[in-house]
Write a protein that holds these residues in place. Sequence first.
Motif, PDB file in Angstrom:
ATOM      1  N   UNK A  74      12.032   3.322  10.130  1.00  0.00           N
ATOM      2  CA  UNK A  74      11.587   4.036  11.410  1.00  0.00           C
ATOM      3  C   UNK A  74      11.522   2.667  12.424  1.00  0.00           C
ATOM      4  N   UNK A  75      10.950   1.326  11.970  1.00  0.00           N
ATOM      5  CA  UNK A  75      10.684   0.543  12.621  1.00  0.00           C
ATOM      6  C   UNK A  75      11.837  -0.622  12.548  1.00  0.00           C
ATOM      7  N   UNK A  76      12.788  -0.495  11.783  1.00  0.00           N
ATOM      8  CA  UNK A  76      13.884  -1.536  11.610  1.00  0.00           C
ATOM      9  C   UNK A  76      13.439  -2.678  10.864  1.00  0.00           C
ATOM     10  N   UNK A  77      12.626  -2.593  10.037  1.00  0.00           N
ATOM     11  CA  UNK A  77      12.018  -3.704   9.243  1.00  0.00           C
ATOM     12  C   UNK A  77      12.707  -3.632   7.799  1.00  0.00           C
ATOM     13  N   UNK A  78      12.614  -4.615   7.108  1.00  0.00           N
ATOM     14  CA  UNK A  78      12.907  -4.624   5.539  1.00  0.00           C
ATOM     15  C   UNK A  78      11.903  -4.186   4.816  1.00  0.00           C
ATOM     16  N   UNK A  79      12.291  -3.257   3.891  1.00  0.00           N
ATOM     17  CA  UNK A  79      11.443  -2.516   2.985  1.00  0.00           C
ATOM     18  C   UNK A  79      10.352  -3.533   2.568  1.00  0.00           C
ATOM     19  N   UNK A  80      10.790  -4.426   1.914  1.00  0.00           N
ATOM     20  CA  UNK A  80       9.966  -5.377   1.263  1.00  0.00           C
ATOM     21  C   UNK A  80       9.015  -6.159   2.113  1.00  0.00           C
ATOM     22  N   UNK A  81       9.245  -6.246   3.209  1.00  0.00           N
ATOM     23  CA  UNK A  81       8.168  -6.780   4.345  1.00  0.00           C
ATOM     24  C   UNK A  81       6.984  -6.122   4.564  1.00  0.00           C
ATOM     25  N   UNK A  82       7.295  -4.854   4.091  1.00  0.00           N
ATOM     26  CA  UNK A  82       5.877  -4.012   4.310  1.00  0.00           C
ATOM     27  C   UNK A  82       5.064  -4.080   3.315  1.00  0.00           C
ATOM     28  N   UNK A  83       5.429  -4.768   2.073  1.00  0.00           N
ATOM     29  CA  UNK A  83       4.276  -5.106   0.997  1.00  0.00           C
ATOM     30  C   UNK A  83       3.254  -5.832   1.600  1.00  0.00           C
ATOM     31  N   UNK A  84       3.745  -6.830   2.302  1.00  0.00           N
ATOM     32  CA  UNK A  84       2.535  -7.603   3.203  1.00  0.00           C
ATOM     33  C   UNK A  84       1.279  -6.883   3.571  1.00  0.00           C
ATOM     34  N   UNK A  85       1.874  -5.856   4.334  1.00  0.00           N
ATOM     35  CA  UNK A  85       0.748  -4.952   5.015  1.00  0.00           C
ATOM     36  C   UNK A  85       0.471  -3.759   4.109  1.00  0.00           C
ATOM     37  N   UNK A  86       1.221  -3.175   3.394  1.00  0.00           N
ATOM     38  CA  UNK A  86       0.822  -2.070   2.628  1.00  0.00           C
ATOM     39  C   UNK A  86       1.035  -2.081   1.034  1.00  0.00           C
ATOM     40  N   UNK A  87      -0.103  -2.860   0.371  1.00  0.00           N
ATOM     41  CA  UNK A  87       0.278  -2.989  -1.149  1.00  0.00           C
ATOM     42  C   UNK A  87       0.350  -1.720  -1.948  1.00  0.00           C
ATOM     43  N   UNK A  88      -0.211  -0.513  -1.608  1.00  0.00           N
ATOM     44  CA  UNK A  88      -0.176   0.826  -1.966  1.00  0.00           C
ATOM     45  C   UNK A  88      -0.214   1.920  -1.185  1.00  0.00           C
ATOM     46  N   UNK A  89      -0.076   3.020  -1.555  1.00  0.00           N
ATOM     47  CA  UNK A  89      -0.062   4.421  -0.630  1.00  0.00           C
ATOM     48  C   UNK A  89      -1.445   4.413  -0.168  1.00  0.00           C
ATOM     49  N   UNK A  90      -2.410   4.151  -0.724  1.00  0.00           N
ATOM     50  CA  UNK A  90      -4.009   4.309  -0.054  1.00  0.00           C
ATOM     51  C   UNK A  90      -3.837   3.471   1.425  1.00  0.00           C
ATOM     52  N   UNK A  91      -3.183   2.249   1.188  1.00  0.00           N
ATOM     53  CA  UNK A  91      -3.320   1.350   2.297  1.00  0.00           C
ATOM     54  C   UNK A  91      -2.368   2.018   3.562  1.00  0.00           C
ATOM     55  N   UNK A  92      -1.410   2.848   3.160  1.00  0.00           N
ATOM     56  CA  UNK A  92      -0.460   3.510   4.101  1.00  0.00           C
ATOM     57  C   UNK A  92      -1.662   4.562   4.883  1.00  0.00           C
ATOM     58  N   UNK A  93      -2.275   5.352   3.982  1.00  0.00           N
ATOM     59  CA  UNK A  93      -3.009   6.264   4.360  1.00  0.00           C
ATOM     60  C   UNK A  93      -4.256   6.002   5.341  1.00  0.00           C
ATOM     61  N   UNK A  94      -4.844   4.872   4.813  1.00  0.00           N
ATOM     62  CA  UNK A  94      -5.908   4.255   5.591  1.00  0.00           C
ATOM     63  C   UNK A  94      -5.470   3.691   6.816  1.00  0.00           C
ATOM     64  N   UNK A  95      -4.235   3.068   6.907  1.00  0.00           N
ATOM     65  CA  UNK A  95      -3.913   2.503   8.385  1.00  0.00           C
ATOM     66  C   UNK A  95      -3.597   3.703   9.062  1.00  0.00           C
ATOM     67  N   UNK A  96      -2.924   4.758   8.700  1.00  0.00           N
ATOM     68  CA  UNK A  96      -2.799   5.923   9.623  1.00  0.00           C
ATOM     69  C   UNK A  96      -4.171   6.615  10.114  1.00  0.00           C
ATOM     70  N   UNK A  97      -5.093   6.728   9.366  1.00  0.00           N
ATOM     71  CA  UNK A  97      -6.400   7.400   9.655  1.00  0.00           C
ATOM     72  C   UNK A  97      -7.247   6.442  10.592  1.00  0.00           C
ATOM     73  N   UNK A  98      -7.238   5.100  10.095  1.00  0.00           N
ATOM     74  CA  UNK A  98      -7.826   3.923  11.144  1.00  0.00           C
ATOM     75  C   UNK A  98      -7.114   4.242  12.576  1.00  0.00           C
ATOM     76  N   UNK A  99      -5.711   4.148  12.634  1.00  0.00           N
ATOM     77  CA  UNK A  99      -4.894   4.350  13.692  1.00  0.00           C
ATOM     78  C   UNK A  99      -5.589   5.504  14.650  1.00  0.00           C
ATOM     79  N   UNK A 100      -5.662   6.528  14.054  1.00  0.00           N
ATOM     80  CA  UNK A 100      -5.896   7.866  14.605  1.00  0.00           C
ATOM     81  C   UNK A 100      -7.141   7.955  15.114  1.00  0.00           C
ATOM     82  N   UNK A 101      -8.167   7.400  14.340  1.00  0.00           N
ATOM     83  CA  UNK A 101      -9.678   7.068  14.711  1.00  0.00           C
ATOM     84  C   UNK A 101      -9.791   6.188  15.890  1.00  0.00           C
TER      85      UNK A 101
END
Length: 195
Positions: free
Chosen positions: A38-65
Motif C-alpha cells: 500500500x505504500x510502495x515499500x519492500x516487504x522486508x524493509x517493514x521488519x525494521x518497523x514491525x518485528x511482529x503482528x503486535x507491533x502492527x496493532x500497537x502502531x495502528x492504535x497509537x496512531x489513532x489515539x
Amino acid sequence: MPKQVDHDERRALIAEATWRLIAERGIDAATMREISSSIGMANGALKYYFPDKNAIVRTAFTHVFEATNARIRARLAGTTGLAGLRVFCLEVMPVEDVTRLEARVVLPFWQRALADAELAAVYVEAMAVWREQIRGFLRAGRADGSVTTGVSDAVLAEQLLAMLNGVQALALLDDGAATPDLQRGMIDAFLDGLG
C-alpha cells in the motif's frame, strides 16, 4: 552514495497506511505484504518497523489515539469545563466516519491486548492520559459552577471512560443500537446530569 531515509517520516507513512488498512479491511488484512504494497515499500524493509503482528496493532492504535488527541486539541481552542468535555467525548465516540474507522482499529487492539502485557500497558497508559483530561474538564466545571454533582471526579471519569469505550463496540457491532444521534444523546444526558 546511499539515499538518506527519514525514519520518522517513514514511520508516520507506515502508521497511516496500517491504521487505514485495519479500519477498512480488518486486522487479518494488515499483513506485512499488504502494508508494504500500500505504500510502495519492500516487504522486508517493514521488519525494521514491525518485528511482529503486535507491533502492527500497537502502531495502528497509537496512531489513532494520537490523531484523536490532535483533533480534540484543535477543536477545544480554549474551551474547558463541560463544553470541553463534550468536545472530548464527541471526538472519541464513533459518531463520524473517521471515528467509526478508528473504532475499527481499537476493537482488535483490545482483543490482542487481553493476551499481551505490552499491548495492555499501551492501553493503560492511553486511558491514564484520557482519565486525567476528563478530570481536568470536571475540575474546571466545578470551578465555573457547571458541575455540582456530589459524585467524585474519579467515579465520573470511570463512568465516562466505560461509556466511551463501550459505545465503540456497540456502534460497530450493532448499527441500530448506538446510532450517532443516540450517542450524542447519551453524552448530553450524562453531562446534563452533572449540573
